[in-house]
Design a protein around this motif. Sequence first.
Motif, short mmCIF file in Angstrom:
data_model
loop_
_atom_site.label_atom_id
_atom_site.label_comp_id
_atom_site.label_asym_id
_atom_site.label_seq_id
_atom_site.Cartn_x
_atom_site.Cartn_y
_atom_site.Cartn_z
N HIS A 264 10.13 -2.37 1.95
CA HIS A 264 9.23 -1.87 2.56
C HIS A 264 8.89 -2.54 3.67
CE1 HIS A 264 7.94 -2.73 -2.01
NE2 HIS A 264 9.01 -2.76 -2.10
N ARG B 189 9.43 0.36 5.69
CA ARG B 189 8.27 1.32 5.49
C ARG B 189 6.69 1.44 5.96
NH1 ARG B 189 8.41 5.54 1.10
NH2 ARG B 189 6.22 6.64 1.44
N ASN B 190 5.95 0.67 6.09
CA ASN B 190 4.93 -0.02 6.06
C ASN B 190 4.76 0.21 7.52
OD1 ASN B 190 2.65 -0.77 4.45
ND2 ASN B 190 4.63 -1.25 3.21
N ALA C 272 -7.05 12.42 -4.15
CA ALA C 272 -7.04 11.71 -4.98
C ALA C 272 -6.82 11.48 -6.13
CB ALA C 272 -8.39 10.25 -4.47
N ARG C 273 -5.99 10.42 -7.07
CA ARG C 273 -6.17 10.72 -8.71
C ARG C 273 -6.82 10.85 -9.01
NH1 ARG C 273 -0.64 11.55 -8.71
NH2 ARG C 273 -0.17 10.16 -5.80
N ARG D 24 1.53 -9.81 6.48
CA ARG D 24 0.61 -9.29 5.54
C ARG D 24 0.79 -10.07 4.09
NH1 ARG D 24 0.14 -3.12 5.48
NH2 ARG D 24 0.83 -3.07 7.92
N PHE E 71 3.74 1.83 -1.95
CA PHE E 71 4.39 2.64 -3.43
C PHE E 71 3.51 2.93 -4.16
CE2 PHE E 71 7.73 0.97 0.33
CZ PHE E 71 8.37 1.77 -0.25
N ARG E 72 3.89 3.33 -5.09
CA ARG E 72 2.95 3.96 -6.22
C ARG E 72 3.70 2.21 -6.77
NH1 ARG E 72 3.48 9.41 -6.30
NH2 ARG E 72 4.12 10.35 -5.15
N HIS F 149 -4.40 2.06 -3.67
CA HIS F 149 -5.97 1.97 -2.77
C HIS F 149 -6.31 2.92 -3.61
CE1 HIS F 149 -3.45 5.94 -1.27
NE2 HIS F 149 -5.05 6.61 -1.78
N GLU F 150 -5.92 3.39 -4.61
CA GLU F 150 -6.69 4.64 -5.97
C GLU F 150 -7.01 3.74 -6.32
OE1 GLU F 150 -3.84 8.67 -4.85
OE2 GLU F 150 -3.14 7.12 -6.23
N PHE G 156 0.86 -8.76 1.06
CA PHE G 156 2.04 -8.57 -0.04
C PHE G 156 3.28 -8.34 0.55
CE2 PHE G 156 2.38 -4.78 3.39
CZ PHE G 156 3.65 -4.27 3.37
N PRO H 179 0.94 -1.46 -0.17
CA PRO H 179 0.07 0.08 -0.01
C PRO H 179 0.73 1.43 0.26
CG PRO H 179 -0.35 -1.29 2.19
CD PRO H 179 0.14 -2.16 1.30
N PRO I 232 0.45 6.73 2.56
CA PRO I 232 -0.43 7.41 1.03
C PRO I 232 -1.86 8.18 1.04
CG PRO I 232 0.90 5.14 0.63
CD PRO I 232 1.71 5.45 1.64
N ARG I 233 -2.06 6.33 1.75
CA ARG I 233 -3.72 6.59 1.84
C ARG I 233 -4.19 8.15 3.16
NH1 ARG I 233 -4.58 0.90 2.84
NH2 ARG I 233 -2.66 1.74 3.79
N TYR J 133 -1.40 4.71 -5.92
CA TYR J 133 -1.32 3.76 -5.29
C TYR J 133 -2.35 2.72 -5.16
CZ TYR J 133 2.39 6.77 -2.60
OH TYR J 133 3.32 7.95 -2.98
#
Lengths: 322, 315
Positions: free
Chosen positions: B229, B232-233, B314-315, B209, A106-107, A152-153, B211, A104, B308-309, A150
């Motif tokens: 990773h 970072r999380n 949001a894009r 997790r 990282f792009r 979630h988007e 991922f 979540p 980022p959330r 990201y």
Amino acid sequence: MSLLEVNHLRTEFETGGNWQEAVSDISFDLAGGEALGLVGESGCGKSTVAFSLMRLLPGNARLAGGRIGFDGKDLADIGEDEMRRMRGGRIGMMFQNPMTALDPAFRIGSQIGETLQTHLDVDRKEARRMALELLRSVAIPAAEERLDAYPHELSGGMRQRAALAIAIACRPRLLIADEPTTALDVTIQAQILRLIRTLLIEERGAGVLLITHDLGVVAHTCDRVAIMYAGEIVETGTVASVFANPLHPYTQALLEAAPNARTPRGSLATIPGRVPALGMRPSGCRFRGRCAFERPDCADPSGPPRVRLDKHREVACVLHAA
Amino acid sequence: MTSTVRRLLLLLPTLFGVSIVVFLLLRLIPGDPAQVIMGLRATPEGLAAITRDLGLDLPLHEQYVRWLGALFSGDFGRDYRSNVPVTQLLATRLPVTLELTLLSLLLALIVAVPLGVRAAVHPNGIADKAASVLGLIGISIPDFWLGILLVLVFSLTLGMFPSSGFVPFSDGIFANLRAFALPALTLATGLSAVLVRVTRSAVTEVLSRDFVRFLKAKGLPPRAIINRHVLRNASVPIITVIGMQFGYLLGGAVIVEQVFDLPGVGSLIVTATMERNYPVVQAGMLVVALLFILVNLGTDLLYAWLNPRLRGGAR
Ligand SMILES: Nc1ncnc2c1ncn2[C@@H]1O[C@H](COP(=O)(O)OP(=O)(O)O)[C@@H](O)[C@H]1O
Ligand SMILES: [Mg+2]
């Protein structure tokens, strides 16, 4: 020559201090340009097979035996560094839940790019360009923007496309897809399966091991199918022959229970009982107790006979013994 | 981002609240500044004169408003005893406290985060055992006791570090760091204990997790998975805890500055409180509160950057 040749694979879990077989003596093969469906209810050991092939088993599991022939090597035997180069390089993998498979933080573009940079000699810029191309190839709209999005988007379907892009980034010879569409709705499921078929089988002649509990998925995507029950393969054959003439009572039950227009997707409730837990399996034929055709000789401790009917067709059931 | 703006807007009312609490608390403790200033020479007339000079004869709310008004014009008042402007005192004391807390934070991070990560990656391994021991020591040993113990071992017995006192930066970075070694180690131990636990549990959680398994399936080397990773999380809970623990760090600094005789804001406040040196205590407390709030604000920003959330748009 086969691309993947699995012989007598056995995988065990340690639970409560003793080792229990989750995968018992499984053998199958897969040629390039071919999709093999591995089908069975939840708990049959399908994911355990997938993770055994990738050597990504959890800490309480071990490969207890067998050979995993791939690329002229035995994956069960090569060193960890060599295995790591296989993962994501020669072998791609997809998981069931697209919502949790991506990091979540990282792009999308960077998650694709880092796969490329791990396996190929490319710089950041080149990796980004390739990532964009990959996003386009898995039909993600507005791919350029998605590169910087990201997880979630993105919707579940888009995330699974992104995961597919990662899995195929380094042009693997084999894709292992563990229930890649189970969490998605029917239309998107069909699109993703179509993509897998086109990108891997048709365009690149790669092999696909598609794991699912849904025979409907297999019907549209695979060339051959292996039916798995309680850690064993009970029937294999081409999709056409198995669907037209299912031999094993478990295959028949699965087909009857297969989701269609009238039953909700994913429900296999029509087979009475459930897959026995590890250590609770009956001796002899493991389908005993749930089988509508059970006979006294099903309990024979040597297990059901394996009957080979033609090049692709095999079934393990006393009903078909010569 | 909106939460950061909100926090910035809350900064003033919060400081306002702190100023009221500090002001009132000081006046709740018994003791008369005039008495302390005059000491044994005190006469009723002299006391009254001093009380009037300091404005302590005014009603409380009036005293408060005067003080606050002066604050807004940048006047923090003067030390009752030395008559030195409080701003000048703070300017010499604050860097000492800042260096102490930052060195401690750095030390805690350098020790606790790698240890916590290793403990999570190899449960029941050596690192995991070391982490439990550190966790136990750090939480159960009080700062002052640990400080004395460290002095006993590293200063009095081994002679590696000075037992107390401050060496300014201008006397050379090495001498300066040597003087800070034991105090920073003392202060860092408690924080390390908390940090190692949080890191271990955060990393364990992230490792479980989905991922992470996908990253392995991509063929990433374990080092890249952990450093890039997983950390970072896991950094989100770790940084949250650092923000929360910074208050304890400042509180601990007060004690450690006493034990090691460091001229920081903490020891300034302690001495000033004993002398009922109101302007010094009030300004010192405000600065400490501001520091705490700013650190939390910084934590917020980092947090949003790492997650980022939480980022807007949001894009
Ligand atoms: N980490 C584990 N520890 C112990 N048993 C496990 C573990 N993972 C799976 N199993 C057991 O192994 C069997 C096969 O599981 P799995 O491969 O996940 O099946 P499927 O993918 O077909 O649903 C099940 O009985 C399951 O309970
Ligand atoms: Mg599964």
